[in-house]
Design an enzyme around this catalytic site. Structure first.
Site, PDB file in Angstrom:
ATOM      1  N   ALA A  29       0.802  -0.787   0.202  1.00  7.54           N
ATOM      2  CA  ALA A  29      -0.005  -0.108  -0.132  1.00  7.54           C
ATOM      3  C   ALA A  29       0.636   0.872   0.480  1.00  7.54           C
ATOM      4  CB  ALA A  29      -0.714   0.007   1.433  1.00  7.54           C
ATOM      5  N   CYS A  30       0.616   2.487  -0.579  1.00  2.00           N
ATOM      6  CA  CYS A  30       1.122   3.541  -0.859  1.00  2.00           C
ATOM      7  C   CYS A  30       0.085   4.564  -0.934  1.00  2.00           C
ATOM      8  CB  CYS A  30       1.911   3.765  -1.968  1.00  2.00           C
ATOM      9  SG  CYS A  30       3.022   2.360  -1.740  1.00  2.00           S
ATOM     10  N   THR A  31       0.428   5.927  -0.702  1.00  3.04           N
ATOM     11  CA  THR A  31      -1.021   7.613  -0.605  1.00  3.04           C
ATOM     12  C   THR A  31       0.193   8.100  -1.129  1.00  3.04           C
ATOM     13  OG1 THR A  31      -2.230   6.286   1.215  1.00  3.04           O
ATOM     14  CG2 THR A  31      -2.093   8.396   0.877  1.00  3.04           C
ATOM     15  N   ARG A 235      -6.997   5.483   3.556  1.00  2.21           N
ATOM     16  CA  ARG A 235      -6.209   6.642   3.900  1.00  2.21           C
ATOM     17  C   ARG A 235      -6.572   7.831   2.484  1.00  2.21           C
ATOM     18  NH1 ARG A 235      -2.629   3.820   0.747  1.00  2.21           N
ATOM     19  NH2 ARG A 235      -3.355   2.096   1.358  1.00  2.21           N
TER      20      ARG A 235
END
Length: 357
Positions: A29-31, A235
């Site tokens: 996961a990343c944002t 997120r």
């Protein structure tokens, strides 16, 4: 062509929610967020969430480097028009970076990605060099979108280093004007979402469904309730609210502090583990790009300091510029502070992971 605003229906929101819960066990996961401030005060931030050490280092890559798509004889070839500072993944790919014109590129995980079959009539490009191709060739998002819409190459993926699964990513780009685009491959077709309003990208579901979910949370109102889990859709909702709720600062340092707060809010605590989800990814590092001042900030989860690179102090010239590396150490545990352009060491260029000939 810019993607049209979606008329969000109940069925699309329901589909998006179903996708989120179906894919909630995805480990990576990343944002990514883009702050649109006054006086061209544009800042892009991203987190890198991964369950293992992604072996990231920072590199300075000057103009003039000859590159190939690393997909065998029929690889796309190009010469870097712009120099860049990049953060690597496993030192075999560019996963994030900014070029000397202020164009930023970020690769994030998207499990729904399906890439076209490599066609001998079209050159191939390894997914490891996808972001670098953009940084090398374009000064603005509009330039990049215009070129990518013509589909000059076929993206070719391979297994994640050390793992038995394909790399599945989508690409976000932003520039010094605040323009933004998201590039995905869905069911083998390239889909480009191009709009200054597309300030946030996370992971699953695909971007179209993320927009639907975000519209739902906007209808509730961020001061009333925001979703708080580490899921991509949650997120996305938090980052979308906060990046537009923070002050539109004239002062660049205050704006920077606010943006760091947003990306930290969307991060995953280091080492988190639950019996239901034993492989949750932790935020390994964060980068924040100050497009106006051409500063590239790096923050590791395992070091006490945030440091930065001033691109204006680097030599990107084709004839005199050198490939330079800043060794961040295992798990990016080497501590640096302040402006670090002088800490980079000359090094042979890393090789992009591709298909063996």
């Amino acid at each position: 062509m810019k993607a049209r605003r979606l008329n969000v229906s109940k069925s699309l929101v329901a589909l998006a929610f179903a996708s989120v819960f179906t894919l909630q066990t995805t480990a990576e996961a990343c944002t990514r967020v883009v702050y649109l401030g006054p006086n061209d005060n544009i800042i892009t931030a991203r987190s890198m969430d991964w369950k293992n050490d992604v072996a990231t280092n920072l590199w300075v890559l000057p103009r003039g480097i000859e590159r190939t798509g690393e997909t065998g004889p029929n690889s796309i070839k190009w010469k870097a028009k712009y120099g860049s500072v990049v953060a690597t993944g496993y030192d075999v790919s560019t996963t994030d970076g900014i070029n000397e014109m202020g164009l930023n590129a970020n690769l994030l995980w998207l499990v729904e990605s399906e890439y076209p079959v490599l066609d001998k009539n079209k050159p191939g490009l390894t997914i490891a060099a996808w972001a670098q191709y953009v940084l090398d060739n374009f000064a603005t998002v509009a330039e990049a979108v215009e070129a990518l819409e013509k589909e000059p190459f076929t993206v070719v993926t391979d297994n994640v280093p050390g793992e038995n699964r394909l790399t599945t990513l989508h690409l976000s780009i932003s520039d010094a004007s605040g323009d933004s685009a998201i590039v995905e491959y869905i069911k083998g077709k390239q889909v480009i979402h191009h709009n200054r309003d597309y300030q946030v990208m996370t992971n699953s579901p695909q971007f179209e469904q993320q927009l639907a979910l975000n519209a739902y949370w906007k209808s509730i109102g961020g001061t009333t309730m925001l979703p708080g889990t580490n899921r991509a859709a949650d997120r996305f909702a938090r980052a979308s609210f906060y990046v537009n709720a923070i002050p539109k600062e004239e002062d660049s340092n205050r704006a920077l502090a606010s943006v760091f707060s947003v990306i930290r809010n969307a991060s995953v605590p280091f080492g988190i583990n639950t019996p239901e989800e034993p492989n949750i990814s932790s935020t390994r590092w964060r980068v924040v790009t100050d497009h106006k001042r051409k500063l590239y900030f790096f923050e590791s989860a395992l070091t006490p300091n945030t440091f930065w690179v001033d691109l204006k102090k680097l030599d990107f010239a084709e004839n005199t510029g050198k490939v330079l590396k800043l060794d961040l150490g295992p798990d990016q545990d080497h501590t640096y502070s302040g402006e670090t352009s002088g800490e980079f060491k000359e090094s042979p260029a890393f090789k992009f992971l591709g298909i063996p000939e």
